[in-house]
Design an enzyme around this catalytic site. Structure first.
Site, PDB file in Angstrom:
ATOM      1  N   ARG A 229       1.178  -0.973  -0.124  1.00  0.00           N
ATOM      2  CA  ARG A 229      -0.287  -0.022   0.076  1.00  0.00           C
ATOM      3  C   ARG A 229       0.645   1.081   0.246  1.00  0.00           C
ATOM      4  NH1 ARG A 229      -1.353   3.529   3.371  1.00  0.00           N
ATOM      5  NH2 ARG A 229      -0.665   3.004   5.058  1.00  0.00           N
ATOM      6  N   VAL A 230       0.474   2.325  -0.751  1.00  0.00           N
ATOM      7  CA  VAL A 230       1.193   3.397  -0.763  1.00  0.00           C
ATOM      8  C   VAL A 230      -0.288   4.473  -0.173  1.00  0.00           C
ATOM      9  CG1 VAL A 230       3.625   2.718  -2.002  1.00  0.00           C
ATOM     10  CG2 VAL A 230       1.107   4.493  -3.168  1.00  0.00           C
ATOM     11  N   SER A 231       0.597   5.252  -0.066  1.00  0.00           N
ATOM     12  CA  SER A 231      -0.914   6.418   0.394  1.00  0.00           C
ATOM     13  C   SER A 231      -1.442   7.161  -0.306  1.00  0.00           C
ATOM     14  CB  SER A 231      -0.614   7.529   2.263  1.00  0.00           C
ATOM     15  OG  SER A 231       0.478   6.913   2.778  1.00  0.00           O
ATOM     16  N   ILE A 232      -0.760   7.608  -1.503  1.00  0.00           N
ATOM     17  CA  ILE A 232      -1.347   8.776  -2.442  1.00  0.00           C
ATOM     18  C   ILE A 232      -1.089   7.802  -3.657  1.00  0.00           C
ATOM     19  CG2 ILE A 232      -1.092  10.627  -1.385  1.00  0.00           C
ATOM     20  CD1 ILE A 232       1.468  11.527  -2.339  1.00  0.00           C
TER      21      ILE A 232
ATOM     22  N   GLN B 175       2.882   8.010  -5.596  1.00  0.00           N
ATOM     23  CA  GLN B 175       3.645   6.303  -5.052  1.00  0.00           C
ATOM     24  C   GLN B 175       3.400   5.382  -5.498  1.00  0.00           C
ATOM     25  OE1 GLN B 175       2.348   7.428  -0.602  1.00  0.00           O
ATOM     26  NE2 GLN B 175       3.865   8.021  -0.796  1.00  0.00           N
TER      27      GLN B 175
END
Length: 108
Positions: free
Chosen positions: A15-18, A21
């Protein structure tokens, strides 16, 4: 009498936050850790609310006793230690115990 060890499926979660990314580093680490690419769940979304993470929830719904979930780093599971511990408790409910290792193969 011999005891037979049964193993389930190994899954990965990245998972990346944005959206800007890149998931590449995490997916590569999961693959190097032995996770079959077809068993990697990934998403670009904040860790703020696990209830709204579509891929995370799909993965959770699939898990059965004996399965293994690998993450690149624990912070991919949640934003805070409270979030991560809540997820660990969820896993304990399924598996009864947890092996704590990251995709980087560090004992934690």
């Amino acid at each position: 009498m011999t005891s037979e060890i049964t193993t389930g499926t190994t899954y990965g979660y990245a998972r990346v936050s944005i959206v800007q990314q890149d998931l590449g580093l995490q997916v590569e680490a999961l693959t190097k850790a032995g996770v079959d690419p077809k068993n990697i769940y990934s998403e670009k979304m904040s860790g703020k609310d696990a209830k709204n993470r579509t891929e995370w929830n799909r993965l959770k719904d699939r898990l059965v006793t004996g399965d293994l979930v690998v993450v690149h780093k624990l912070d991919r599971l949640g934003r805070s230690m409270v979030d991560v511990m809540s997820i660990v408790e969820y896993f304990k409910g399924i598996a009864g115990n947890i092996k704590r290792k990251t995709a980087l193969n560090k004992r934690i």
